[in-house]
Design an enzyme around this catalytic site. Structure first.
Site, mmCIF file in Angstrom:
data_model
loop_
_atom_site.group_PDB
_atom_site.id
_atom_site.type_symbol
_atom_site.label_atom_id
_atom_site.label_comp_id
_atom_site.label_asym_id
_atom_site.label_seq_id
_atom_site.Cartn_x
_atom_site.Cartn_y
_atom_site.Cartn_z
ATOM 1 N N TYR A 44 -1.175 0.084 -6.713
ATOM 2 C CA TYR A 44 -2.366 0.399 -5.924
ATOM 3 C C TYR A 44 -3.580 0.755 -6.783
ATOM 4 C CZ TYR A 44 0.981 0.753 -2.102
ATOM 5 O OH TYR A 44 1.960 0.498 -1.186
ATOM 6 N N ASN A 56 -2.009 8.206 4.041
ATOM 7 C CA ASN A 56 -1.875 8.720 5.408
ATOM 8 C C ASN A 56 -1.292 10.130 5.476
ATOM 9 O OD1 ASN A 56 0.691 8.007 4.689
ATOM 10 N ND2 ASN A 56 1.156 6.891 6.568
ATOM 11 N N ASN A 84 -7.182 6.505 7.821
ATOM 12 C CA ASN A 84 -5.970 7.307 8.006
ATOM 13 C C ASN A 84 -5.903 8.536 7.105
ATOM 14 O OD1 ASN A 84 -4.892 5.800 10.112
ATOM 15 N ND2 ASN A 84 -3.970 4.331 8.700
ATOM 16 N N PHE A 89 0.490 9.588 -0.704
ATOM 17 C CA PHE A 89 0.020 8.372 -0.050
ATOM 18 C C PHE A 89 -1.087 8.740 0.928
ATOM 19 C CE2 PHE A 89 3.892 6.744 -1.828
ATOM 20 C CZ PHE A 89 3.507 5.500 -2.291
ATOM 21 N N ASP A 125 -12.810 5.562 0.248
ATOM 22 C CA ASP A 125 -13.337 4.224 0.503
ATOM 23 C C ASP A 125 -13.913 4.168 1.904
ATOM 24 O OD1 ASP A 125 -10.480 4.475 1.280
ATOM 25 O OD2 ASP A 125 -10.752 2.443 2.036
ATOM 26 N N HIS A 150 -8.722 0.731 -1.579
ATOM 27 C CA HIS A 150 -8.353 1.991 -0.929
ATOM 28 C C HIS A 150 -8.322 3.146 -1.928
ATOM 29 C CE1 HIS A 150 -7.505 3.259 3.051
ATOM 30 N NE2 HIS A 150 -6.196 3.284 3.025
#
Length: 191
Positions: free
Chosen positions: A18, A71, A117, A69, A96, A23
């Protein structure tokens, strides 16, 4: 005058797969601040994230990258703010923003989550009365494409514009840290 900042949180997803995805723009912002101000982030399991301290404009400021993470970002933020008794008004969350084109960045206080989220989870843990650095990454054109888009990598030109926006936000940050929120927004938004 607004409250001076005590904590800056960069949102993203942990793991090398990632690292360079849109994101993770909040992580990129935090990395820029750490680089500029000589801070080192270290894993802190009690805060479910990587934590460091930076001296910006003569003020000690916590830096946090949740490793929960996106969320579940609110969990990490809530753990640190509860431990150090930091009120939401002294927090800046960098994230973002698909509703801004690459190269745009805005400071904002409060507001809705806009479907993000990470922000949605923070609202559930800490409310919505905190500062944000909204880092534009653009929109794919259709809402069904948003997840793949934000988890994708920007092209070279797009990445350069995002990096320039992050640098501009970092340049304007000292005013926000000092509690001059309106002046910080004017500096950033009129560049």
């Amino acid at each position: 005058m607004s409250d001076p900042l005590s904590l800056i949180v960069g949102l993203g997803n942990p793991g090398p797969q990632y690292d360079r995805t849109r994101h993770n723009a909040g992580f990129w912002f935090l990395d820029e601040l750490a680089r500029r101000h000589g801070a080192t982030l270290r894993a802190e399991t009690r805060f479910s994230g990587e934590v460091g301290r930076a001296r910006i404009e003569g003020r000690e400021v916590w830096l946090l990258k949740p490793t929960t993470f996106m969320n579940r970002s609110g969990q990490s933020l809530a753990q640190l703010t509860a431990f150090y008794k930091i009120p939401p008004a002294e927090v800046l969350v960098a994230h973002d923003e698909i509703d801004l084109p690459p190269g745009d960045v805005r400071f904002k206080f409060g507001g809705g989550h806009g479907g993000h989220n990470g922000l949605r989870d923070i609202f559930g843990h800490s409310g919505r009365d905190f500062w944000r650095a909204r880092i534009g990454v653009g929109h794919p054109g259709h809402r069904d494409q948003v997840i793949d888009y934000v988890l994708g990598r920007p092209g070279r030109d797009e990445q350069q514009r995002i990096d320039e926006a992050i640098a501009a936000a970092a340049d304007a940050l000292p005013e926000l840290i000092a509690g001059a929120g309106e002046r910080a927004m004017k500096t950033l938004h009129t560049r």
